[in-house]
Design a protein around this motif. Structure first.
Motif, short mmCIF file in Angstrom:
data_model
loop_
_atom_site.label_atom_id
_atom_site.label_comp_id
_atom_site.label_asym_id
_atom_site.label_seq_id
_atom_site.Cartn_x
_atom_site.Cartn_y
_atom_site.Cartn_z
N LYS A 67 5.35 -4.42 0.21
CA LYS A 67 6.16 -3.57 1.10
C LYS A 67 5.47 -2.26 1.41
CE LYS A 67 10.79 -1.63 1.53
NZ LYS A 67 12.12 -1.47 0.87
N ARG A 68 4.83 -1.66 0.38
CA ARG A 68 4.11 -0.40 0.59
C ARG A 68 2.94 -0.59 1.55
NH1 ARG A 68 5.06 0.29 -4.97
NH2 ARG A 68 2.96 -0.52 -5.46
N GLN A 69 2.24 -1.72 1.41
CA GLN A 69 1.11 -2.01 2.31
C GLN A 69 1.56 -2.11 3.76
OE1 GLN A 69 -0.83 -5.50 0.80
NE2 GLN A 69 -1.65 -4.48 -1.03
N LEU A 70 2.69 -2.77 3.96
CA LEU A 70 3.21 -2.89 5.33
C LEU A 70 3.64 -1.55 5.90
CD1 LEU A 70 5.33 -6.17 4.91
CD2 LEU A 70 3.14 -5.91 6.08
N GLU A 71 4.25 -0.68 5.04
CA GLU A 71 4.67 0.66 5.50
C GLU A 71 3.45 1.51 5.85
OE1 GLU A 71 7.04 2.11 2.35
OE2 GLU A 71 8.84 0.98 2.92
N GLU A 95 6.98 -6.41 -8.80
CA GLU A 95 5.82 -5.55 -8.55
C GLU A 95 5.04 -6.03 -7.32
OE1 GLU A 95 3.51 -5.53 -12.06
OE2 GLU A 95 5.01 -4.49 -13.29
N TYR A 96 4.90 -7.35 -7.17
CA TYR A 96 4.17 -7.89 -6.02
C TYR A 96 4.89 -7.57 -4.71
CZ TYR A 96 2.35 -11.26 -2.67
OH TYR A 96 1.82 -11.85 -1.55
N GLU A 97 6.21 -7.76 -4.70
CA GLU A 97 6.98 -7.51 -3.48
C GLU A 97 6.95 -6.03 -3.13
OE1 GLU A 97 10.78 -9.08 -4.39
OE2 GLU A 97 10.25 -11.17 -3.88
N ALA A 98 7.03 -5.17 -4.17
CA ALA A 98 6.99 -3.72 -3.92
C ALA A 98 5.64 -3.31 -3.37
CB ALA A 98 7.32 -2.96 -5.20
N SER A 99 4.58 -3.87 -3.94
CA SER A 99 3.23 -3.56 -3.47
C SER A 99 3.05 -4.03 -2.03
CB SER A 99 2.21 -4.21 -4.39
OG SER A 99 0.90 -4.04 -3.90
#
Length: 419
Positions: A412-416, A406-410
């Motif tokens: 990644k979304r912030q960077l996108e 969940e942390y890595e997905a979150s």
């Protein structure tokens, strides 16, 4: 919502009766342990005779050590001088050296006069009287010695016979800062050795008041003057230790000439052509505060400097005598502690310390037992929690893995979103 979950968890946690009993036992033992710890601190703080190192060095790098000689030894002031000479030598060999003070060193240099004012006579610098060198090693430590005996003090038509007397030299009242009722102490650098300090009971017996500073009394026909009046400590242990009667403090010189020394072997020595003699010897207590770079070093150097076998001397490290392991040693010697095979005339302050040492050893033992019980009680709680667990190691791993995903997905979304 969160508050309800916390409340629910607390109720569930305390629903186990056996766990509650163990927790109550732990809490009670912890409270008693804290109370006993505070009591120990209070007792130790009330023993200023054992806290010289703390007064001498607030950083805690020094130790206070006491040396007690047996009654069959004839210890004289010359023996003490020899002891201190050897002690300073051993301190130097052990790497205990005074720090050079550059300002003091530069100030001690003889200034050179470059110019001479009109009418001023020229003085050769070689003719200027040089001050004797300062023994800087002696500045590293503080010491005193004492002997115990009796003396008879007379004031007008009143006489106090066979009064317990402490003959002292050195900075005695630094090591024993008694409460002054009036006046002051006397000191080693006083030119005249005719001052005495008495306790408040003796002051009332002789003068009918503690306001007697400067009053003249005679000891064996020789005038002495009251410098100060101290309060005699009360309490069962203090009285049992020797403070159940009046006491007077005078210079060792006065005690050897005009009193009777009981604490050690003495020798009658003629000190003047008119046949006047003094009983030299009898010193049984030497106390020092000195650097202690390694634990136990000060006590070891002092004992070596005394140059006596174990059966003739007892060394007490006052600084560490109330530590955890020292008090455990006292507890371990239960049954043997009162068996003393050395004929030592202990002064009252050492008797007081030994009395409270027994009390503190008992408190220390109780706290140790409580600590062991608390440790095993906590172990029981851990085992109970493990047996009643609702989780598994695999479940914890999966939970952590999910959180990581969940942390890595979150992230990644912030960077996108930023891109």
């Amino acid at each position: 919502m969160i508050f309800e979950k916390i409340t629910k968890y607390i109720k569930k946690f305390f629903s186990n009766r056996n766990r509650n009993i163990i927790l109550i036992i732990i809490a009670i033992l912890l409270v008693i342990d804290i109370v006993l710890g505070l009591l120990s601190r209070f007792i130790i703080s009330g023993l200023p005779d054992q806290l010289g190192a703390a007064r001498w060095d607030y950083e805690g790098g020094d130790a206070q050590v006491s040396l007690f000689f047996t009654e069959d030894r004839k210890i004289t002031p010359d023996d003490i001088k020899k002891l201190e000479y050897l002690l300073e030598d051993k301190m130097q060999k052990a790497g205990i050296l005074p720090q050079e003070d550059e300002e003091e060193a530069s100030a001690s240099l003889v200034s050179i006069i470059d110019t001479i004012e009109p009418g001023q006579e020229y003085t050769d610098s070689s003719e200027i009287e040089k001050k004797p060198p300062v023994n800087k090693m002696a500045l590293l430590y503080n010491s005193c010695y004492s002997a115990q005996g009796l003396s008879t003090i007379v004031f007008d038509n009143r006489k106090a016979e066979n009064i317990s007397t402490i003959g002292v030299e050195g900075d005695f009242f630094f090591f024993h800062p008694m409460e002054l009722v009036s006046g002051s102490y006397f000191y080693d650098d006083d030119i005249m050795k005719d001052k005495i300090v008495i306790d408040d009971y003796l002051a009332w017996d002789l003068f009918g008041s503690s306001d007697c500073i400067g009053m003249c009394v005679t000891i064996k026909g020789v005038n002495h003057y009251v410098a100060g009046v101290v309060r005699r400590p009360e309490g069962r242990i203090n009285k049992a230790a020797g403070l159940n009667k009046s006491i007077v403090y005078m210079s060792y010189d006065s005690l050897s000439k005009y009193g009777e020394i009981l604490s050690g072997k003495t020798e009658s020595v003629e000190i003047s052509e008119d046949g006047t003699s003094a009983n030299i010897g009898g010193i049984n207590c030497y106390e020092v505060v000195m650097p202690n770079n390694v634990e136990g070093l000060a006590a070891m150097l002092l004992k070596e400097s005394a140059g006596l076998e174990d059966q003739f001397v007892n060394v007490v490290d006052n600084t560490n005598r109330f530590s955890f392991f020292s008090l455990l040693d006292v507890s371990a010697s239960f049954g043997k502690r009162s068996m003393w095979d050395k004929p030592i005339f202990y002064p009252y302050w050492e008797n007081v310390a030994r009395g409270y040492e027994d009390i503190l050893a008992l408190i220390n033992l109780i706290r140790t037992i409580f600590g062991v019980i608390i440790f095993f009680a906590v172990c029981v709680l851990v085992v109970m929690a493990y047996r009643n667990r609702t989780w598994t190691v695999g479940g914890i791993i999966r939970f952590l893995s999910d959180k990581k995903y969940e942390y890595e997905a979150s992230r990644k979304r912030q960077l996108e979103d930023k891109a």
